[in-house]
Design a protein around this motif. Sequence first.
Motif, mmCIF file in Angstrom:
data_model
loop_
_atom_site.group_PDB
_atom_site.id
_atom_site.type_symbol
_atom_site.label_atom_id
_atom_site.label_comp_id
_atom_site.label_asym_id
_atom_site.label_seq_id
_atom_site.Cartn_x
_atom_site.Cartn_y
_atom_site.Cartn_z
ATOM 1 N N GLU A 47 0.801 -1.224 0.000
ATOM 2 C CA GLU A 47 0.000 0.000 0.000
ATOM 3 C C GLU A 47 0.835 1.276 0.000
ATOM 4 O O GLU A 47 0.280 2.372 0.030
ATOM 5 C CB GLU A 47 -0.917 0.003 1.231
ATOM 6 N N VAL A 48 2.154 1.151 -0.046
ATOM 7 C CA VAL A 48 3.015 2.323 0.137
ATOM 8 C C VAL A 48 2.744 3.425 -0.886
ATOM 9 O O VAL A 48 2.819 4.609 -0.563
ATOM 10 C CB VAL A 48 4.506 1.905 0.168
ATOM 11 N N MET A 49 2.402 3.071 -2.098
ATOM 12 C CA MET A 49 2.196 4.083 -3.141
ATOM 13 C C MET A 49 0.864 4.824 -2.984
ATOM 14 O O MET A 49 0.638 5.826 -3.650
ATOM 15 C CB MET A 49 2.306 3.455 -4.528
ATOM 16 N N PRO A 52 0.768 9.631 -0.332
ATOM 17 C CA PRO A 52 1.511 10.591 -1.173
ATOM 18 C C PRO A 52 2.949 10.858 -0.725
ATOM 19 O O PRO A 52 3.854 10.873 -1.560
ATOM 20 C CB PRO A 52 0.658 11.861 -1.103
ATOM 21 N N LYS A 53 3.184 11.038 0.571
ATOM 22 C CA LYS A 53 4.554 11.316 1.030
ATOM 23 C C LYS A 53 5.466 10.119 0.764
ATOM 24 O O LYS A 53 6.583 10.267 0.262
ATOM 25 C CB LYS A 53 4.556 11.674 2.513
ATOM 26 N N ARG A 54 5.003 8.942 1.099
ATOM 27 C CA ARG A 54 5.800 7.728 0.866
ATOM 28 C C ARG A 54 5.996 7.482 -0.624
ATOM 29 O O ARG A 54 7.077 7.100 -1.067
ATOM 30 C CB ARG A 54 5.142 6.503 1.518
ATOM 31 N N GLN A 57 8.699 9.605 -1.847
ATOM 32 C CA GLN A 57 10.004 9.081 -1.414
ATOM 33 C C GLN A 57 10.434 7.910 -2.288
ATOM 34 O O GLN A 57 11.600 7.831 -2.694
ATOM 35 C CB GLN A 57 9.949 8.626 0.050
ATOM 36 N N VAL A 58 9.521 6.999 -2.563
ATOM 37 C CA VAL A 58 9.832 5.845 -3.411
ATOM 38 C C VAL A 58 10.262 6.319 -4.793
ATOM 39 O O VAL A 58 11.283 5.872 -5.329
ATOM 40 C CB VAL A 58 8.631 4.869 -3.511
ATOM 41 N N GLU A 59 9.503 7.228 -5.377
ATOM 42 C CA GLU A 59 9.828 7.726 -6.714
ATOM 43 C C GLU A 59 11.189 8.413 -6.736
ATOM 44 O O GLU A 59 11.968 8.223 -7.681
ATOM 45 C CB GLU A 59 8.731 8.670 -7.195
ATOM 46 N N ASP A 60 11.498 9.191 -5.705
ATOM 47 C CA ASP A 60 12.810 9.845 -5.641
ATOM 48 C C ASP A 60 13.938 8.829 -5.570
ATOM 49 O O ASP A 60 14.969 8.970 -6.246
ATOM 50 C CB ASP A 60 12.896 10.791 -4.441
#
Length: 104
Positions: A47-49, A52-54, A57-60
């Motif tokens: 569910e991390v995606m 929005p904040k997480r 972070q994942v995308e970065d």
Amino acid sequence: MDRLRAFAAARKWQPYHTPKNLAAALSVEAAELLEIFQWLTPEQAAEVMSHPKRAHQVEDEVADVLAYLLQFCGVLGVDPLAALAAKIERNELRFPAAEPQPLD
């Protein structure tokens, strides 16, 4: 890859972009991606995606991993897509797909 090269050149970072340094940076960025998921349950990780904040972070971190991998490939003259295709072909031979089981 051209944009990454231009970005580094504009900052005169080429002397630091050695294979060893880029491999180390790639490892660090991959660890930062892992850190996001470190203590999550499998359900939370799935569910991390949706947070929005997480997700940001994942995308970065994905971008950082990919950037360092592409820079590493550029320095060594490795075509990453060709390398991937060759690896998939070797893995298809090493790990053949299971034959469908007949229905009784």
